[in-house]
Structure formats: structure tokens, C-alpha cells
Write an enzyme that holds these catalytic residues in place. Structure first.
Site, PDB file in Angstrom:
ATOM      1  N   HIS A 171      33.014 -12.417  24.493  1.00  0.00           N
ATOM      2  CA  HIS A 171      32.562 -12.092  23.187  1.00  0.00           C
ATOM      3  C   HIS A 171      32.676 -13.348  22.432  1.00  0.00           C
ATOM      4  O   HIS A 171      32.655 -13.325  21.338  1.00  0.00           O
ATOM      5  CB  HIS A 171      33.817 -11.204  22.631  1.00  0.00           C
ATOM      6  CG  HIS A 171      33.493  -9.574  23.487  1.00  0.00           C
ATOM      7  ND1 HIS A 171      32.298  -9.032  23.587  1.00  0.00           N
ATOM      8  CD2 HIS A 171      34.387  -8.827  23.851  1.00  0.00           C
ATOM      9  CE1 HIS A 171      32.346  -7.911  24.129  1.00  0.00           C
ATOM     10  NE2 HIS A 171      33.753  -7.859  24.451  1.00  0.00           N
ATOM     11  N   HIS A 209      30.983  -3.556  27.526  1.00  0.00           N
ATOM     12  CA  HIS A 209      30.724  -4.083  26.249  1.00  0.00           C
ATOM     13  C   HIS A 209      29.554  -5.258  26.343  1.00  0.00           C
ATOM     14  O   HIS A 209      29.595  -6.113  27.194  1.00  0.00           O
ATOM     15  CB  HIS A 209      31.853  -4.218  25.588  1.00  0.00           C
ATOM     16  CG  HIS A 209      32.847  -3.205  25.456  1.00  0.00           C
ATOM     17  ND1 HIS A 209      33.930  -3.020  26.497  1.00  0.00           N
ATOM     18  CD2 HIS A 209      33.210  -2.163  24.732  1.00  0.00           C
ATOM     19  CE1 HIS A 209      34.474  -2.105  26.127  1.00  0.00           C
ATOM     20  NE2 HIS A 209      34.185  -1.395  25.247  1.00  0.00           N
ATOM     21  N   TYR A 332      40.718  -2.321  31.821  1.00  0.00           N
ATOM     22  CA  TYR A 332      41.827  -1.992  31.086  1.00  0.00           C
ATOM     23  C   TYR A 332      42.902  -0.823  31.678  1.00  0.00           C
ATOM     24  O   TYR A 332      43.963  -0.751  31.395  1.00  0.00           O
ATOM     25  CB  TYR A 332      41.805  -1.701  29.583  1.00  0.00           C
ATOM     26  CG  TYR A 332      40.924  -3.042  29.007  1.00  0.00           C
ATOM     27  CD1 TYR A 332      41.564  -4.260  28.656  1.00  0.00           C
ATOM     28  CD2 TYR A 332      39.473  -2.805  28.819  1.00  0.00           C
ATOM     29  CE1 TYR A 332      40.818  -5.332  28.303  1.00  0.00           C
ATOM     30  CE2 TYR A 332      38.659  -3.908  28.492  1.00  0.00           C
ATOM     31  CZ  TYR A 332      39.321  -5.317  28.215  1.00  0.00           C
ATOM     32  OH  TYR A 332      38.824  -6.106  27.718  1.00  0.00           O
TER      33      TYR A 332
END
Length: 351
Positions: A171, A209, A332
Site C-alpha cells: 500500500h 486488498h 491477520y
């Protein structure tokens, strides 16, 4: 049978303890925690993997994919915050941005970098979730070392190498950071492989993502193919503002957004499509930003990929037969993260 893929590691990841996230103005527990990397290493060493210590890499390797101003800021952010007394008044124990240079604010002018440390973070961060503490810079820099050590192993002849990076990186863009990422480990690997091997480099990101930072860094670069399969940002998922299928750059960028709830069949079809796309465009080396947060039960994603799905994804990507660096990104669920990474690497070895 022992896992054959070398695992590159550094204990310095533990220096980054985010201390939480600021989400919609509320401090919530962090999900990008040191235990993530520890669980992966424990699983892979139990499977007999050879662990390689990360080697220091030159600063030029970071500056190849990041603006010097971002790098300088990250290196001094904590010291500046602490020197300004912000840990005492108002008592904030992490660097947290609070004001941002929105384009509508600037009248087409380039933003100044604020003099106040309390405001400076907003010149470089694009969210309030990615907090900076005393060891964040050292850990982020060590994550790049980890990724590039894996790249060096592949350049030297290993077919596959795995970089157990933390904090993650996909990111982080050229001049800004966010999404729990500070420096872009996968982008640094792509740049190293492009400089060391002939032909185009493909980055196929299978994190849940969108790899918005990697896309931004290489968006106009026809020599680095960037493909990403991820949950549809149009359905309300991070990074919200990008990751759509009409983002094609110079023709070397491809996004495959998936509906929430998508499971193995749809996800693997997307992985297979990106693999064929990279092969058709002449990829001669491969970087796989590996997030296992697409797994069913991961708290940060609405996708439903199974362990068998991750293993098959490894087989599909491994079938390219290219020199490959796998770089850890998301994932996660501490109970499953190690096993899911293990399954993926086994798939690569079976291809």
C-alpha cells in the site's frame, strides 16, 4: 518432505509495534502485529525450511521506488515527534497525522512540508491507521532488506525465495504511505529483478486488498506488469479510491476486483487469468505479494478462499516456471496465517 524454499527473515521486524490504529477517529487494537511474522516463521521452520538472515541493502534500492522526501521523513518522524514534546502534551505515544494537503486546498500549488511535527505526517500519510513508533523506521527498512535478500537469492539461481516481511509494503506508494505499509517491499524486489534479469517483471498481487502502492509506482512503466486480484473497492473496501478494472496505465496494469463472499472458484479463475496475462506479455521474472487475508475467517476481508485454494494458487503461479520472489503482505488471523503461507509455498514447489 521438508519445505525447499528458502525463507528470508530478520528479528528487526519486532521493532515496529504499531500500538493500535486510529480508525474513524477511534483508537482500536492493531492487527498488523509482530506475532504475524512469528507465527509464519514457526510454521515454516517446523516444516524444515532453511532460514536465511536478511542482509543490509543500499539506500539506493529504496530510492529506486520511493521519493527521497518520503524516505527522509520516515527516518526522522519519531525523533521529531518526540523532540516536539508530543508524547507528553497531548500525550500521543505514536505519530498520528491530523491534517492533509487535499488538492482542493492548494489552488494547484505544490504543498509545503509543514514546519510543525504535529502536522508534518499529513504531508506523507494518506490515512490515520498507519502509526509510527520508536522502531517503525528501523523495521520498515529491515523489511526492504529482507525482500531484496530474497531477490538476490533468486538472481543467484534459486527458483523461488520467500521474504517473511513485516511491516508489509504494497500500500506504500512512491511519495506516501498508508494501509499499515511504510516502504514498498514488493516494488523494491520488482526493481531489483528488472535491473538484474532480462525481460519484463510481473507482479501478481493476491492479497485481499488492492496493491495500490505498487500500481502507483509502476503505473506508467511498461517493463513492470502489475496485476492484482482483490475485493472490490466499489463494494466499500480498502483502499476505496483505486483498484478498479479500468485502471490500465500504459497497458501493463490489470485489476480483477471480486465481489465480497467470492470463494475458491472465482478467486482461482482470476489468479489463472493474471498468470496467463503476464505470460502473454512476456514476463521473465515474477514477484508475488502474498497476502493470505483472502482466507475464509480472516477478520480484515470478506473473501472466502480455503487452504486448498491457496495451495492451488501456488501451483498456478509456479507453473509459469519463472524466477520468483514471494513477499509477505497481509493475513491477520493468527491461528491460520502460518499454515496458509505454508500451503501456498507447497503449491509453488509442486508446480
Amino acid at each position: 518432505m521438508a519445505l525447499a524454499t528458502p525463507v528470508v527473515w530478520t528479528d528487526r521486524h519486532r521493532l515496529h509495534e504499531p500500538g493500535g490504529e486510529i480508525w474513524v477517529g477511534v483508537r482500536t487494537p492493531a492487527v498488523e502485529v509482530p506475532a504475524r511474522a512469528e507465527r509464519i516463521r514457526d510454521e515454516l521452520t517446523a516444516a524444515g525450511a532453511r532460514v536465511v538472515e536478511a542482509r543490509s541493502q543500499p539506500d539506493d534500492a529504496v530510492l529506486e521506488v520511493h521519493d527521497a522526501r518520503l524516505v527522509a521523513y520516515l527516518a526522522e518522524a519519531w525523533d521529531g515527534w518526540e523532540a516536539a514534546g508530543l508524547t507528553m502534551d497531548p500525550g500521543q505515544d505514536r505519530v498520528v497525522p491530523y491534517v492533509f494537503p487535499h488538492p482542493g486546498l492548494l489552488s494547484h500549488r505544490a504543498p509545503a512540508v509543514p514546519a510543525a511535527p504535529s502536522a508534518r505526517a499529513g504531508a506523507f500519510a494518506y490515512d490515520t491507521m498507519s502509526l509510527i513508533g520508536a522502531g517503525t523506521w528501523e523495521a520498515a527498512r529491515a523489511a526492504v532488506d529482507t525482500a531484496l535478500t530474497a531477490a538476490d537469492l533468486v538472481v543467484a539461481g534459486e527458483r523461488i525465495a520467500y521474504a517473511c516481511c513485516r511491516p508489509p509494503g504494497h500500500h506504500a506508494a512512491r511519495a506516501c504511505f498508508g494501509g499499515s505499509c511504510y516502504l514498498n517491499n514488493s516494488a523494491a524486489v520488482a526493481a531489483r529483478l528488472r535491473a538484474s534479469l532480462d525481460g519484463r517483471v510481473a507482479v501478481i498481487d493476491i492479497d485481499a486488498h488492492h496493491g495500490n502502492g505498487t500500481q502507483a509506482i509502476f503505473y506508467d512503466d511498461p517493463d513492470v506488469l502489475v496485476g492484482s486480484v482483490h475485493v472490490d473497492p466499489g463494494a466499500g473496501w480498502f483502499p476505496h479510491f483505486m483498484g478498479f478494472d479500468d485502471e490500465t496505465g500504459s497497458g501493463a496494469n490489470r485489476n480483477v476486483p471480486l465481489a465480497p463472499g467470492s470463494s475458491d472458484d472465482v478467486w482461482l479463475e482470476a489468479v489463472s487469468g493474471l498468470t496467463s496475462w503476464a505470460l502473454d506479455l512476456g514476463a521473465s521474472a515474477l514477484v508475488v505479494p502474498l497476502g493470505v487475508d483472502a482466507a475464509s475467517g480472516d477478520p480484515e476481508s470478506p473473501l472466502n478462499v480455503t487452504p486448498d485454494g491457496f495451495r492451488e494458487a501456488g501451483r498456478i503461479l509456479g507453473s509459469l516456471g519463472l524466477p520468483t520472489v514471494v513477499v509477505q503482505e497481509g493475513g491477520y488471523d493468527l491461528a491460520s496465517i502460518g499454515a496458509l503461507v505454508h500451503e501456498t509455498l507447497l503449491g509453488f514447489e509442486e508446480a
